[in-house]
Write a protein that holds these residues in place. Structure first.
Motif, short mmCIF file in Angstrom:
data_model
loop_
_atom_site.label_atom_id
_atom_site.label_comp_id
_atom_site.label_asym_id
_atom_site.label_seq_id
_atom_site.Cartn_x
_atom_site.Cartn_y
_atom_site.Cartn_z
N HIS A 106 92.09 37.90 25.39
CA HIS A 106 92.47 37.65 26.77
C HIS A 106 92.03 36.26 27.24
O HIS A 106 92.73 35.63 28.05
CB HIS A 106 91.92 38.74 27.70
CG HIS A 106 92.64 40.03 27.52
ND1 HIS A 106 93.95 40.23 27.89
CD2 HIS A 106 92.24 41.21 26.97
CE1 HIS A 106 94.32 41.45 27.61
NE2 HIS A 106 93.30 42.08 27.04
N LEU A 107 90.91 35.77 26.75
CA LEU A 107 90.50 34.40 27.07
C LEU A 107 91.51 33.40 26.53
O LEU A 107 91.87 32.44 27.22
CB LEU A 107 89.10 34.10 26.51
CG LEU A 107 87.93 34.72 27.25
CD1 LEU A 107 86.63 34.48 26.49
CD2 LEU A 107 87.84 34.16 28.66
N ILE A 108 91.96 33.61 25.31
CA ILE A 108 92.96 32.72 24.72
C ILE A 108 94.24 32.75 25.57
O ILE A 108 94.83 31.71 25.86
CB ILE A 108 93.27 33.12 23.27
CG1 ILE A 108 92.08 32.77 22.38
CG2 ILE A 108 94.53 32.44 22.76
CD1 ILE A 108 92.18 33.31 20.96
N GLY A 109 94.64 33.95 26.00
CA GLY A 109 95.82 34.07 26.84
C GLY A 109 95.66 33.34 28.16
O GLY A 109 96.58 32.67 28.63
N ALA A 110 94.50 33.46 28.78
CA ALA A 110 94.26 32.79 30.06
C ALA A 110 94.26 31.28 29.88
O ALA A 110 94.81 30.55 30.71
CB ALA A 110 92.92 33.25 30.64
N ILE A 111 93.66 30.81 28.81
CA ILE A 111 93.64 29.37 28.54
C ILE A 111 95.05 28.86 28.29
O ILE A 111 95.44 27.80 28.79
CB ILE A 111 92.71 29.05 27.35
CG1 ILE A 111 91.25 29.31 27.76
CG2 ILE A 111 92.89 27.61 26.88
CD1 ILE A 111 90.27 29.29 26.60
N ALA A 112 95.85 29.62 27.56
CA ALA A 112 97.23 29.22 27.29
C ALA A 112 98.04 29.13 28.58
O ALA A 112 98.81 28.18 28.78
CB ALA A 112 97.89 30.22 26.34
N GLU A 113 97.88 30.10 29.46
CA GLU A 113 98.59 30.10 30.72
C GLU A 113 98.16 28.91 31.57
O GLU A 113 98.99 28.22 32.18
CB GLU A 113 98.32 31.41 31.46
CG GLU A 113 99.21 31.62 32.65
CD GLU A 113 99.00 33.00 33.26
OE1 GLU A 113 99.04 33.06 34.50
OE2 GLU A 113 98.78 33.96 32.52
N PHE A 114 96.85 28.63 31.62
CA PHE A 114 96.34 27.49 32.37
C PHE A 114 96.89 26.18 31.80
O PHE A 114 97.35 25.32 32.54
CB PHE A 114 94.81 27.49 32.32
CG PHE A 114 94.19 26.29 32.98
CD1 PHE A 114 94.19 26.16 34.35
CD2 PHE A 114 93.61 25.29 32.21
CE1 PHE A 114 93.62 25.05 34.96
CE2 PHE A 114 93.04 24.18 32.81
CZ PHE A 114 93.04 24.06 34.18
N CYS A 116 99.62 25.69 30.11
CA CYS A 116 101.05 25.60 30.39
C CYS A 116 101.29 25.12 31.83
O CYS A 116 102.12 24.24 32.07
CB CYS A 116 101.69 26.97 30.17
SG CYS A 116 103.46 26.97 30.38
N SER A 117 100.57 25.67 32.78
CA SER A 117 100.76 25.25 34.17
C SER A 117 100.29 23.82 34.39
O SER A 117 100.89 23.08 35.18
CB SER A 117 100.08 26.22 35.13
OG SER A 117 98.69 26.20 34.96
N GLN A 118 99.23 23.40 33.71
CA GLN A 118 98.76 22.02 33.82
C GLN A 118 99.80 21.04 33.28
O GLN A 118 100.06 20.01 33.90
CB GLN A 118 97.44 21.83 33.07
CG GLN A 118 96.25 22.51 33.71
CD GLN A 118 95.89 21.86 35.02
OE1 GLN A 118 96.25 22.34 36.08
NE2 GLN A 118 95.20 20.76 34.97
N ILE A 119 100.37 21.36 32.16
CA ILE A 119 101.40 20.49 31.56
C ILE A 119 102.58 20.38 32.51
O ILE A 119 103.10 19.28 32.76
CB ILE A 119 101.83 21.03 30.18
CG1 ILE A 119 100.71 20.84 29.17
CG2 ILE A 119 103.11 20.33 29.70
CD1 ILE A 119 100.93 21.56 27.85
N SER A 120 103.02 21.50 33.06
CA SER A 120 104.15 21.50 33.99
C SER A 120 103.84 20.66 35.22
O SER A 120 104.67 19.86 35.66
CB SER A 120 104.46 22.94 34.39
OG SER A 120 105.47 22.96 35.36
N GLU A 121 102.65 20.82 35.77
CA GLU A 121 102.25 20.07 36.96
C GLU A 121 102.23 18.56 36.68
O GLU A 121 102.72 17.76 37.48
CB GLU A 121 100.87 20.55 37.40
CG GLU A 121 100.50 20.18 38.81
CD GLU A 121 99.19 20.83 39.21
OE1 GLU A 121 98.19 20.10 39.30
OE2 GLU A 121 99.19 22.06 39.41
N ARG A 122 101.65 18.17 35.56
CA ARG A 122 101.59 16.74 35.20
C ARG A 122 102.98 16.17 34.97
O ARG A 122 103.27 15.04 35.38
CB ARG A 122 100.73 16.54 33.97
CG ARG A 122 99.24 16.67 34.23
CD ARG A 122 98.41 16.18 33.06
NE ARG A 122 98.69 16.86 31.81
CZ ARG A 122 98.04 17.92 31.35
NH1 ARG A 122 97.05 18.43 32.05
NH2 ARG A 122 98.36 18.47 30.21
N THR A 123 103.84 16.94 34.34
CA THR A 123 105.20 16.47 34.07
C THR A 123 105.96 16.25 35.38
O THR A 123 106.60 15.22 35.56
CB THR A 123 105.96 17.49 33.19
OG1 THR A 123 105.24 17.65 31.97
CG2 THR A 123 107.37 17.04 32.90
#
Length: 186
Positions: A106-114, A116-123
């Motif tokens: 679940h930690l890996i999943g949370a990090i992946a989701e975070f 993904c959203s960071q990449i989207s925000e920066r883009t």
């Protein structure tokens, strides 16, 4: 039933280490694939995932053998969890049938989701900044201002249609039409 999945990226790489460890871990069936993890489709992995049933466990040597991107890996692991299938990564110490393994999953999943959203925000921020500076985004135009002027001249003086003009300029009709429309804007 424990089902193993072993993968190497190229034909000249060797699966022996992974096969030995998966056998030692008690895998009754092992699926072997020689294909890069960056490809969207991995037919042997798809077959292995389809073979798994509720109560089974998928075992890999390392997480990167299962998926190259965190998003891909998380999607696979979420699918397994939803189907009641355990997951074990031998060298990473992840076993979703233990409390610590589920936590790590679940930690890996949370990090992946975070991530993904960071990449989207920066883009989005980068695209917005580029537009503010007047930068044209996307592919470069196939037809320049000079060609648009020539196309308008051919249309007005020789009464050629868009298809004939586009053929002369070596572009598609839609490309020509769009370029002429954009050129007409103030």
């Amino acid at each position: 039933m424990k089902i193993g999945y072993a993968r190497v990226s190229t034909e000249d790489q060797n699966l022996d280490l992974q096969l030995d460890l998966l056998s030692q871990d008690g895998c009754q069936k092992i699926f072997k694939e020689k294909m890069t993890g960056k490809r969207g489709s991995r037919p042997v992995l798809d077959k292995a995932l389809a073979t798994l049933k509720n109560g089974d466990m998928l075992v890999v040597w390392k997480l990167d053998r299962l998926g190259r991107s965190l998003r891909n890996l998380t999607n696979i692991l979420n699918d397994l969890e939803g189907r009641g299938i355990g997951f074990r990564s031998i060298s990473d110490g992840i076993d979703t049938e233990t409390p610590a393994g589920r936590l790590l999953f679940h930690l890996i999943g949370a990090i992946a989701e975070f991530e993904c959203s960071q990449i989207s925000e920066r883009t989005k921020a980068g695209l917005h900044a580029a537009r503010r500076r007047g930068r044209r985004l996307g592919r470069p135009p196939r037809i320049g201002h000079h060609d648009v002027k020539l196309a308008k001249h051919l249309r007005d003086t020789q009464k050629l249609n868009y298809a004939d003009i586009a053929a002369r300029l070596g572009v598609g009709r839609t490309t020509l039409w769009r370029a002429m429309a954009e050129d007409a804007e103030p």
